[in-house]
Design an enzyme around this catalytic site. Structure first.
Site, PDB file in Angstrom:
ATOM      1  N   GLU A   1      56.084  29.405  38.576  1.00  0.00           N
ATOM      2  CA  GLU A   1      56.901  28.374  37.944  1.00  0.00           C
ATOM      3  C   GLU A   1      58.319  28.324  38.507  1.00  0.00           C
ATOM      4  O   GLU A   1      58.887  27.238  38.673  1.00  0.00           O
ATOM      5  CB  GLU A   1      56.945  28.597  36.428  1.00  0.00           C
ATOM      6  CG  GLU A   1      55.659  28.248  35.702  1.00  0.00           C
ATOM      7  CD  GLU A   1      54.615  29.345  35.777  1.00  0.00           C
ATOM      8  OE1 GLU A   1      53.489  29.131  35.293  1.00  0.00           O
ATOM      9  OE2 GLU A   1      54.935  30.434  36.337  1.00  0.00           O
TER      10      GLU A   1
ATOM     11  N   HIS B   1      52.000  32.870  23.840  1.00  0.00           N
ATOM     12  CA  HIS B   1      51.562  31.506  24.120  1.00  0.00           C
ATOM     13  C   HIS B   1      51.795  30.557  22.948  1.00  0.00           C
ATOM     14  O   HIS B   1      51.204  29.478  22.903  1.00  0.00           O
ATOM     15  CB  HIS B   1      50.069  31.488  24.470  1.00  0.00           C
ATOM     16  CG  HIS B   1      49.727  32.218  25.730  1.00  0.00           C
ATOM     17  ND1 HIS B   1      49.714  33.584  25.804  1.00  0.00           N
ATOM     18  CD2 HIS B   1      49.408  31.778  26.965  1.00  0.00           C
ATOM     19  CE1 HIS B   1      49.378  33.963  27.029  1.00  0.00           C
ATOM     20  NE2 HIS B   1      49.196  32.882  27.755  1.00  0.00           N
TER      21      HIS B   1
END
Length: 325
Positions: A60, A129
């Site tokens: 990322e 998450h």
């Protein structure tokens, strides 16, 4: 009017904007060959080719930085994070590059980029998450932060975000990609920074955004059974916040409840509470109540998830509390 899924509304927005402007491209993990982790970009590789629908490694920081550089050089990237939990790996590029570049360059470089992907709880995915970072990014000058609650808003807001000259954080929900809603044929835009009154009422103002709108509307419906008229406001964007709509509603109802999935400390709900007490204090007939997730990392067990997240009962109890019932 058509009923389409949330993911389909996003895909239409992406497709229309990429067709309209050849500078727009999509980049992220599994967006191309796999048709998107959540099938938002399904079929777009065949339509636009591998130079505009670009698969990336699990890196990322790297592809967010490539996107920022591309935006500085005249392109309009859309960077997809598989979840915004993973955006923390790229937060240096988002905060220290994208958000600040216009200011640091004295206006020589703009960064018209959209960072998009799901936020918040997505079921039994545990702590790493299931986090809400809306207030984190909204705290940073130079960014705009959008959190749609339904397919119609998702399409109109994403199109406006792609056309915006500033970097935009566009936060969705894994639990909403299959939700269906009415979306008209043809193009439309929804301006950033304008809240939407989803239900009019005159006794309690209930403010929320994103998937918490479902909880708010359910609680408002239950309150109506007890004779309480609730006005439900969907912020749609949390930077900028449409303070004026919230204050105007509180001036009518004299009571305020805020529902937000994030942790309570330094949350969007904290900011709205401060603003309303400053600008509408004399109109309040009860203390402001807010419903947040419990101040702990989200667990895996579904029973604990249910206990920790905002829900209809907690929201209804808050509505009744500001009514002194």
């Amino acid at each position: 009017m058509r009923q389409i899924q949330f993911r389909e509304a996003l895909r239409e927005a992406l497709t229309e904007e990429m067709t309209r402007d050849e500078r727009v491209f999509l980049m992220g993990e599994e967006v191309a060959e796999y048709n998107g982790a959540y099938k938002v970009s399904q079929g777009m590789l065949d339509q636009f080719g591998s130079e505009r629908i670009i698969d990336t490694p699990i890196a990322e920081l790297g592809f967010a930085g490539i996107g920022v550089g591309a935006a500085m050089n005249g392109l309009r990237p859309i960077i997809e994070f598989m979840t915004f939990n993973f955006s923390l790996v790229a937060i240096d590029q988002i905060i220290n590059s994208a958000a600040k570049m216009m200011s640091m360059s004295g206006g020589q470089y703009g960064v018209p980029i959209v960072f998009r992907g799901p936020t918040g709880n997505a079921g039994m995915l545990s702590s790493q998450h299931s986090q809400n970072f809306e207030s984190w990014y909204a705290n940073c000058a130079g960014l705009k932060v959008v959190v749609p609650s339904n397919p119609y808003d998702a399409k109109g807001l994403l199109k406006s975000s792609i056309r915006d000259e500033d970097p935009v954080i566009f936060m969705e929900s894994e639990l909403m990609y299959g939700d269906k809603g009415e979306v008209p044929d043809g193009e439309y835009l929804i301006p950033l920074g304008v809240a939407d009154i989803k239900q009019e009422g005159n006794e309690v103002t209930l403010v929320t955004f994103g998937k918490m709108l479902k909880i708010a509307l359910e609680a408002a419906a239950e309150a109506a059974k007890e004779g309480i008229s609730v006005e439900v406001i969907d912020l749609r964007t949390v930077r900028p916040i449409d303070y004026a709509s919230v204050v105007k509603s509180v001036q009518k109802t004299n009571r305020l409840v805020i529902v937000e999935e994030a942790w309570p400390l330094a949350a969007i709900s904290s900011e709205i509470t401060y603003h309303v007490q400053k600008h509408a204090f004399d109109y309040l007939d009860a203390p402001i109540h807010r419903i947040n997730s419990m101040d702990v990392p989200l667990p895996y067990a579904p029973t604990l998830i249910e206990a920790i997240l905002p829900n209809t009962k907690r929201t209804l109890d808050a509505i009744k509390a500001v009514m002194y019932k």
